[in-house]
Design a protein around this motif. Sequence first.
Motif, PDB file in Angstrom:
ATOM      1  N   ALA A  41       0.726  -1.622   0.316  1.00 56.44           N
ATOM      2  CA  ALA A  41       0.157   0.173  -0.242  1.00 56.44           C
ATOM      3  C   ALA A  41       0.590   1.540  -0.203  1.00 56.44           C
ATOM      4  CB  ALA A  41      -1.220   0.131   1.056  1.00 56.44           C
ATOM      5  N   ASP A  42       2.015   0.747  -0.125  1.00 50.27           N
ATOM      6  CA  ASP A  42       3.191   2.471   0.107  1.00 50.27           C
ATOM      7  C   ASP A  42       3.228   3.185  -1.164  1.00 50.27           C
ATOM      8  OD1 ASP A  42       5.993   4.115  -0.299  1.00 50.27           O
ATOM      9  OD2 ASP A  42       5.919   2.795   1.863  1.00 50.27           O
ATOM     10  N   PRO A  43       2.502   4.832  -0.851  1.00 54.36           N
ATOM     11  CA  PRO A  43       3.039   5.372  -1.556  1.00 54.36           C
ATOM     12  C   PRO A  43       4.214   4.867  -3.120  1.00 54.36           C
ATOM     13  CG  PRO A  43       2.411   6.765  -0.242  1.00 54.36           C
ATOM     14  CD  PRO A  43       3.423   5.209   0.606  1.00 54.36           C
ATOM     15  N   GLY A  44       5.524   4.703  -2.202  1.00 57.61           N
ATOM     16  CA  GLY A  44       6.644   4.561  -2.703  1.00 57.61           C
ATOM     17  C   GLY A  44       6.419   3.211  -4.040  1.00 57.61           C
ATOM     18  N   PHE A  45       5.966   2.719  -4.005  1.00 55.08           N
ATOM     19  CA  PHE A  45       5.639   1.414  -4.659  1.00 55.08           C
ATOM     20  C   PHE A  45       4.220   1.756  -5.341  1.00 55.08           C
ATOM     21  CE2 PHE A  45       3.173  -3.038  -5.601  1.00 55.08           C
ATOM     22  CZ  PHE A  45       4.241  -3.559  -5.763  1.00 55.08           C
ATOM     23  N   ALA A  46       3.655   2.362  -5.428  1.00 61.22           N
ATOM     24  CA  ALA A  46       2.693   2.965  -6.233  1.00 61.22           C
ATOM     25  C   ALA A  46       3.724   3.765  -7.268  1.00 61.22           C
ATOM     26  CB  ALA A  46       1.330   3.478  -5.577  1.00 61.22           C
ATOM     27  N   ALA A  47       4.317   4.259  -7.151  1.00 59.61           N
ATOM     28  CA  ALA A  47       4.624   5.237  -7.653  1.00 59.61           C
ATOM     29  C   ALA A  47       6.122   4.360  -9.227  1.00 59.61           C
ATOM     30  CB  ALA A  47       5.815   6.428  -7.284  1.00 59.61           C
ATOM     31  N   LEU A  48       6.358   3.635  -8.272  1.00 65.03           N
ATOM     32  CA  LEU A  48       6.676   2.244  -9.302  1.00 65.03           C
ATOM     33  C   LEU A  48       6.111   1.375 -10.154  1.00 65.03           C
ATOM     34  CD1 LEU A  48       9.188   0.758  -6.691  1.00 65.03           C
ATOM     35  CD2 LEU A  48       9.736   2.418  -8.482  1.00 65.03           C
ATOM     36  N   ALA A  49       4.854   1.379 -10.130  1.00 66.36           N
ATOM     37  CA  ALA A  49       3.310   0.933 -10.864  1.00 66.36           C
ATOM     38  C   ALA A  49       3.399   1.696 -12.216  1.00 66.36           C
ATOM     39  CB  ALA A  49       2.764  -0.247  -9.864  1.00 66.36           C
ATOM     40  N   ALA A  50       4.177   3.077 -11.829  1.00 67.32           N
ATOM     41  CA  ALA A  50       2.999   4.148 -12.372  1.00 67.32           C
ATOM     42  C   ALA A  50       3.965   4.141 -13.311  1.00 67.32           C
ATOM     43  CB  ALA A  50       2.888   5.663 -11.797  1.00 67.32           C
ATOM     44  N   ARG A  51       5.215   4.270 -12.565  1.00 64.67           N
ATOM     45  CA  ARG A  51       6.733   4.448 -14.214  1.00 64.67           C
ATOM     46  C   ARG A  51       6.324   2.645 -14.679  1.00 64.67           C
ATOM     47  NH1 ARG A  51       9.696   8.285 -15.997  1.00 64.67           N
ATOM     48  NH2 ARG A  51      11.592   7.647 -15.635  1.00 64.67           N
ATOM     49  N   ILE A  52       5.964   1.259 -14.463  1.00 66.15           N
ATOM     50  CA  ILE A  52       6.072   0.769 -15.518  1.00 66.15           C
ATOM     51  C   ILE A  52       5.089   0.851 -17.244  1.00 66.15           C
ATOM     52  CG2 ILE A  52       5.974  -1.230 -15.978  1.00 66.15           C
ATOM     53  CD1 ILE A  52       7.812  -1.097 -14.831  1.00 66.15           C
ATOM     54  N   GLY A  53       3.355   1.567 -15.717  1.00 66.43           N
ATOM     55  CA  GLY A  53       2.316   2.657 -16.805  1.00 66.43           C
ATOM     56  C   GLY A  53       3.291   2.877 -17.967  1.00 66.43           C
ATOM     57  N   GLN A  54       4.159   4.074 -17.505  1.00 65.23           N
ATOM     58  CA  GLN A  54       4.767   5.058 -18.247  1.00 65.23           C
ATOM     59  C   GLN A  54       5.265   4.474 -19.243  1.00 65.23           C
ATOM     60  OE1 GLN A  54       6.067   8.291 -16.125  1.00 65.23           O
ATOM     61  NE2 GLN A  54       7.377   8.756 -18.191  1.00 65.23           N
ATOM     62  N   MET A  55       6.090   3.212 -19.052  1.00 63.84           N
ATOM     63  CA  MET A  55       6.706   2.889 -19.835  1.00 63.84           C
ATOM     64  C   MET A  55       6.492   2.156 -20.941  1.00 63.84           C
ATOM     65  SD  MET A  55       9.922   2.243 -16.463  1.00 63.84           S
ATOM     66  CE  MET A  55      11.279   0.594 -17.710  1.00 63.84           C
ATOM     67  N   ILE A  56       5.389   1.320 -20.449  1.00 58.65           N
ATOM     68  CA  ILE A  56       4.450   0.478 -21.435  1.00 58.65           C
ATOM     69  C   ILE A  56       4.211   1.571 -22.443  1.00 58.65           C
ATOM     70  CG2 ILE A  56       2.198  -0.888 -21.877  1.00 58.65           C
ATOM     71  CD1 ILE A  56       3.062  -1.243 -19.054  1.00 58.65           C
ATOM     72  N   ASP A  57       3.870   3.009 -22.117  1.00 58.01           N
ATOM     73  CA  ASP A  57       3.129   3.212 -22.953  1.00 58.01           C
ATOM     74  C   ASP A  57       4.110   4.395 -24.165  1.00 58.01           C
ATOM     75  OD1 ASP A  57       0.434   3.751 -22.309  1.00 58.01           O
ATOM     76  OD2 ASP A  57       0.821   5.257 -20.980  1.00 58.01           O
ATOM     77  N   GLU A  58       5.477   4.656 -23.544  1.00 56.10           N
ATOM     78  CA  GLU A  58       6.563   5.027 -24.378  1.00 56.10           C
ATOM     79  C   GLU A  58       7.046   3.809 -25.422  1.00 56.10           C
ATOM     80  OE1 GLU A  58       9.566   6.865 -22.048  1.00 56.10           O
ATOM     81  OE2 GLU A  58       7.869   8.174 -21.193  1.00 56.10           O
ATOM     82  N   ALA A  59       6.548   2.743 -24.969  1.00 55.09           N
ATOM     83  CA  ALA A  59       7.106   1.439 -25.399  1.00 55.09           C
ATOM     84  C   ALA A  59       6.732   1.546 -26.608  1.00 55.09           C
ATOM     85  CB  ALA A  59       7.727   0.397 -24.543  1.00 55.09           C
TER      86      ALA A  59
END
Length: 201
Positions: A158-176
């Motif tokens: 539930a940590d916001p830091g973990f949520a930020a990592l997940a969001a980063r992967i989402g951004q990377m998917i969109d860019e890829a």
Amino acid sequence: MSIAAELHAIGRPLLDAQLAHPTVRGIAQGDLPEPVFRSWLEQDYLFLLDYVRVFSRLAWQAPAEHLGDLVDLAHSTFHEELDLHRSLSADFGADLEGAKKGPACAAYTSFLLESAENYAEGLAALYPCMWGYSTLGQILAENPPAEPRYRAWVNTYADPGFAALAARIGQMIDEAAPDPGRAKELFVQGVAHELAFWDVP
């Protein structure tokens, strides 16, 4: 709508099956039998070792701007997330070194490692784990279990830091920019593996 947003829309209803799973319900209520969680910890420990390899394989293919992201994810998984498992495993008496992969763990890790042969597709395949655990953690944290060991597990995801990592992967998917149909197919397969993983051997 971005590809990541489309995956969220597909994944959220599928996440309800995980929330209804007896293992997840037991964690949420804090009354999951210890032998079940002990077995789950052993399987997830083996999964995470291969998850580090997935990040590393993707890092080898990554554009320069995301090389550091994937190296950091591999590092944090190997040290921080696995440290949590070692700590919890000590509390539950899990045998991490003697554990053997069950069918669900073997199938999931094989799927991820094979998908990681292609950078964009590999990101889509692993997204159910990152996004799914972050979402599960946030939902369970709304009414956390009183049992301190299960609450610690919930708080990790539930940590916001973990949520930020997940969001980063989402951004990377969109860019890829993977083929949207293929990304959805891999994402749904990943969600199915996530659900099967809760069936502790």
